[in-house]
Design an enzyme around this catalytic site. Structure first.
Site, PDB file in Angstrom:
ATOM      1  N   HIS A 199      -7.932  -5.493  -0.029  1.00 53.58           N
ATOM      2  CA  HIS A 199      -6.676  -4.798   0.265  1.00 53.58           C
ATOM      3  C   HIS A 199      -5.928  -5.621   1.308  1.00 53.58           C
ATOM      4  O   HIS A 199      -5.935  -5.303   2.509  1.00 53.58           O
ATOM      5  CB  HIS A 199      -6.979  -3.391   0.783  1.00 53.58           C
ATOM      6  N   SER A 233       0.832  -1.197   0.000  1.00 52.82           N
ATOM      7  CA  SER A 233       0.000   0.000   0.000  1.00 52.82           C
ATOM      8  C   SER A 233       0.876   1.260   0.000  1.00 52.82           C
ATOM      9  O   SER A 233       1.608   1.489  -0.963  1.00 52.82           O
ATOM     10  CB  SER A 233      -0.961  -0.041   1.193  1.00 52.82           C
ATOM     11  N   ASP A 242      -9.953  -4.702  -4.389  1.00 53.78           N
ATOM     12  CA  ASP A 242      -9.341  -3.739  -3.476  1.00 53.78           C
ATOM     13  C   ASP A 242     -10.165  -2.444  -3.430  1.00 53.78           C
ATOM     14  O   ASP A 242     -10.273  -1.750  -4.440  1.00 53.78           O
ATOM     15  CB  ASP A 242      -7.910  -3.434  -3.928  1.00 53.78           C
TER      16      ASP A 242
END
Length: 220
Positions: A201, A116, A170
């Site tokens: 995610h 991320s 996601d």
């Protein structure tokens, strides 16, 4: 950084290093279990370095202070990017790379990786690093300040293998954003290994297995 990084060595006298940056609101402990899931015994002892992002106010979360590599102003991750914060964290990660080299691990035996926000930092730092790295890994993230990449990337890493992986569901970093990042790197001539998974995610075991194969290959 808020605290010293967490370090795990698979055996004494490591000959390779993986620097793995966590995501927003997490810390270095977040990906420590990954080290236990990977089997890199074929390439010798490996040092995993899990740095801790600084604790800063995050605008999109109402200014609440949390571990973050840079501020996020709006849900559109590439609008109003925190370039100053990105560059501060880039310098911190460069210092970690320098520390690994000072401890005897050459650049070509170092992988920079992240999830991320950490993915954004791995791509930003790895592509600009002045010596060839073993590889760059981006999980569930995107290419930050993409417009500067062509001018700022270093030729030493023009052919460094890049592993990009993303979840099709996601909701935090949309798949389309990751695909745009992939396409931008491919257009610049970077060798990208792309993977998609049926997940949100997060990280899945299939992804870890693919990452394991990638690391075995780039560490040789």
């Amino acid at each position: 950084m808020s605290r010293p990084p967490i370090e795990i060595e698979t055996a004494p006298n490591p000959t390779a290093s993986v620097i793995l940056m966590h995501g927003l609101g997490a810390d270095g402990n977040d990906f420590v279990p990954i080290a236990g899931e990977l089997d890199l015994s074929a390439v010798g002892p490996v040092r995993f370095v899990f740095p801790n992002a600084p604790v800063i106010p995050v605008t999109i979360n109402g200014g609440y202070e949390m571990p973050a590599w840079y501020d996020i102003a709006v849900a559109d991750l590439v609008a109003r990017e925190d370039e100053a914060g990105l560059r501060r964290s880039q310098a911190s990660i460069e210092a970690l790379i320098a520390n690994e080299k000072a401890r005897g691990i050459p650049a070509h035996r170092i992988v920079v990786a992240g999830f991320s926000q950490g993915c954004a930092m791995a791509l930003m730092t790895g592509l600009r690093h002045g010596e060839r790295l073993a590889g760059i890994v981006g999980l569930s993230g995107y290419l930050p300040i993409a417009a500067t990449t062509a001018a700022e990337r270093h030729g030493a890493n023009h052919d460094t293998p890049v592993f990009l992986a993303h979840g099709r569901q996601d909701p935090v970093v949309p798949l389309a954003r990751a695909e745009q990042s992939r396409d931008a790197l491919v257009a610049l001539g970077h060798p990208v290994e792309w993977h998609e998974y049926q997940m949100a995610h997060s990280v899945c075991m299939e992804e870890i297995a693919d990452l394991n194969r990638f690391l075995l290959r780039v560490f040789g």
